[in-house]
Design an enzyme around this catalytic site. Sequence first.
Site, mmCIF file in Angstrom:
data_model
loop_
_atom_site.group_PDB
_atom_site.id
_atom_site.type_symbol
_atom_site.label_atom_id
_atom_site.label_comp_id
_atom_site.label_asym_id
_atom_site.label_seq_id
_atom_site.Cartn_x
_atom_site.Cartn_y
_atom_site.Cartn_z
ATOM 1 N N GLU A 44 132.648 40.294 -23.674
ATOM 2 C CA GLU A 44 133.162 39.641 -24.876
ATOM 3 C C GLU A 44 132.759 40.448 -26.090
ATOM 4 O O GLU A 44 132.075 41.468 -25.972
ATOM 5 C CB GLU A 44 132.646 38.195 -24.968
ATOM 6 C CG GLU A 44 131.141 38.066 -25.119
ATOM 7 C CD GLU A 44 130.637 36.619 -25.022
ATOM 8 O OE1 GLU A 44 131.290 35.779 -24.389
ATOM 9 O OE2 GLU A 44 129.551 36.358 -25.578
ATOM 10 N N HIS A 96 128.600 31.783 -28.656
ATOM 11 C CA HIS A 96 127.419 32.493 -28.176
ATOM 12 C C HIS A 96 126.740 33.229 -29.335
ATOM 13 O O HIS A 96 127.417 33.805 -30.178
ATOM 14 C CB HIS A 96 127.807 33.530 -27.105
ATOM 15 C CG HIS A 96 128.415 32.920 -25.882
ATOM 16 N ND1 HIS A 96 129.366 33.570 -25.135
ATOM 17 C CD2 HIS A 96 128.217 31.728 -25.299
ATOM 18 C CE1 HIS A 96 129.729 32.801 -24.122
ATOM 19 N NE2 HIS A 96 129.041 31.672 -24.203
#
Lengths: 402, 296
Positions: free
Chosen positions: B217, B255
Site C-alpha cells: 500500500e 493505517h
Amino acid sequence: MDLHEYQAKQLLTARGVAVPAGAVAESPARARTIAERLLESDVRRFVVKAQIHAGGRALGSLVEHPNKAGITFCCTPEEVEHAASEMLGKTLVTDQTRPEGKRVLKVLVEAAIPVQREFYAAVALDRTKDCPVLLASATGGVSIENAVSASPNRLIKEWIDPLLGLRQFQARRVAAALGFVGGSILTAADFFHSIYRTWWECEAMIVEINPFVQNTGPATQHSIIALDARIAIDDNALFKHPEFESLRDAAEEEPIETEARKHGLDYIKLDGNIACLVNGAGLAMATMDAIKQCGGTPANFLDVGGGASQEQVAAAFKTILTDTNVHAILVNIFGGITDCAVVARGVAAAINQSGVRLPVVVRIEGNNATQGRAMLVEGLSKVIVAHSIEEAARMAVQAAGG
Amino acid sequence: MAILVDPATKVLIQGITGTFGACHTRLSIEYGTKIVAGVTPGKGGQVFDNRIPIFDSVAEAVRETGATASCIFVPRANAADAIIEAAEAGLQLAVCITEGIPIHEMLVVKRALSMHQMKLVGPNCPGIVTPGQEPDSRGGCRIGIAPGYIHRQGHIGVVSRSGTLTYEAVWQITRRGAGQSTCVGIGGDPVCGLSLLDVVRLFNEDPDTHGIVIIGEIGGSAEQETAEWIQTNCRKPVAAFVAGTTAPSGRRLGHAGAIANSTHETAAAKIAVFRDCRIPVADSPSAIADTILKLL
C-alpha cells in the site's frame, strides 16, 4: 496531528530554540498591538504570516487579494494592521493546499530578521532504517524539495540511534558540513540538539525548520534563529500527551471528519460522488481504487473497523449522507469472524433509519455471506447486491450516473 | 513445512484475560493451535477456560511450558514493553496485534530486538496463519485474529501490510481451489517487525511455497526494496497488489504507515517498480488470486 507555525515555535522555544520575537493575532487590531510592542523593543521591520496547515505561503495568493501572498513584510504597526486585515478571514491558496485553499483565522506577527544565508534542518523518521534522521542543507528557504531534487548530495543526513539520542559529535559534524566554523559550530550543534529533543519529547513525526539563519547582529544573545517551523505529532502518541489536545485546530479539519472521529470512524473526505463504507483500511483503499478503475470517483475513504458493528455502520451512513456530492453508496464488507448476516442486519437498519434515497450497492463476503446477501435483497428495494469488488464498483459507477 | 509457525508450534498469549485476547485465544484453540500458556501480570496461578495456565511473566511461562512463540494483545500503553519482555524471555517469534503503539516506542523496541534472536510480526497486524489439513483448514497454526476457515492448505505464500485485504486475497485463492503455505500480515505501522522483504526471503527458502503474493500500500518504500530483491534473487513466481492509487497525498489512510508524503511513496510509483522488475501487479483487488494462479 499537524501544528501551526506559532504552536511549533512554542514547543521549540521551550527547548532552547530561538525564534523571532512576536505573537499570534486573531484580529487586525491585535496584530497592530503586537507590532507596537515590538516597536518599543526597537524592532523596525515586521512580518505578518498567515497560520494555516500548509507550506508555500510566501508564494501562495489570497483568493480575495490575488496579488497578496500569505507572508507580508511591513515597516509600521499600521502596515501590520492592514496586512492582517487582508489575510484574516480570507482564503489562502498555495501549492500545498487543495485548490479551494484554506481560511486564514490567525496570523503570526513577528520581528523581521535580516537574512544573509538561509539553512534548512529537520528531524524525521527514516522508515527504511527504522531510526530518526537529522537532515540539513545550506540551501534553505524556498521549497526544500526543489533544492534537494536539484542537487541531492547537498542534503546532509545524520542517522540517530534512538537509544543514544543525537550525540554532540554528530551535531558538530552536521554543523561543520553546513559550513559553520569556529565557535559557531558549537552554537549550531546546540540548535540541532534542541530540535532533536523536540522531536523526541513531543513524539513528533517531523520537526522541520526552514529556514534558520545565523544572526550576526550584536544585539542578540542567540546566533541561530529559526524563522519558520513545522511540527507534526504522531497520532498514536497523542494519548500520552493530553497537553497537545488544546493545540488541535478544528477549523483546519473538515467538519465531517471531526464528527466521524467522535464515532471512532476513520473518514477522509474526497472530491468524488461515490461514497464508500468498508471494513479495514487496506480494503477501503482498494475499494476506492476499484471505483476509479471503473471510471468513477470516490467521495471518501471510510473504515468502519474490522468488525463492522451495527453502531459503527449506522454512524458511517450518517457521516456519508452529510456529503451532498454523493450520488451512490458502495458498501464493501469482508466478514471474517463477524457473521455477515449480523452485518447485513446492521446495514439494513442503517439504510432504513437514515432514510437514504440514494442507490446502495452492497458487496458482502465471508462468514455466512449467502444469508447476509439474501437478507439485503429481500428487505430493501434500493439495495443492489454485487458479488465481487469489481462488480460492485461497476454497479456503483453506473448507479451514480456514469 | 511452512514459514515461521507450524501446527507443532507452542504458543503463549500475552494479554489472555482481556476480552479481545480471550476471544481470539478460543478461536485459535478451536483452529488447532497449540496454545500452552497465557500471561497477565498479577493473575499468575489462575487458569484460562479451565485448561490454559496463566503466568505473571513471559519468562515463567516459557520455563514452565516450553512455548516458543507469543501472540500479544496487550493494550497500546504497555505493548512495547510486552514485545521486549517476549524477546528477553528467549522466544523465537512474537506477533503483536495491538494497534496504535507510539512510533517512538517502536523505534526503541526495534533497537532492543537487535540484541535478541526473536522475530517480530506487527504491530497493528492480523497475524500469521499456517493452514492445516482438516476441514476449514483446521489443524493448523493461527496466531492473531485472521478468520481461520478462509484458508486452505496449499503452496501460495501471502504477505501483506493490510488485514481485511489479506482475507480478501486468501479467500479468493481458496475459492479457486488453491491454498496457502503461510499467510503473514506484517501490519500497517511505519515501524514494524518483519518487513515485506524479510517474509519474501523466508518464502523463497520454503520448499512448500511455490508462489508468493505481496499486498502493499501507499507509504514508505518497502515495496520498492522488495521488488528489486525479487528481480535478482527470487526463484519463485510473485504477484503483487498495491492499494491506494486514489489516495490523496499527505493524508494518512487508516493505517499509521499508509501516508504518501512524496512521489515515490505513492501506489503508482510502487506499481511501476514492480512492473519494472517484471512482477505482475493485479489491476483490481478482485484479480489478486488470478494474477498469481496464472503464474503457477
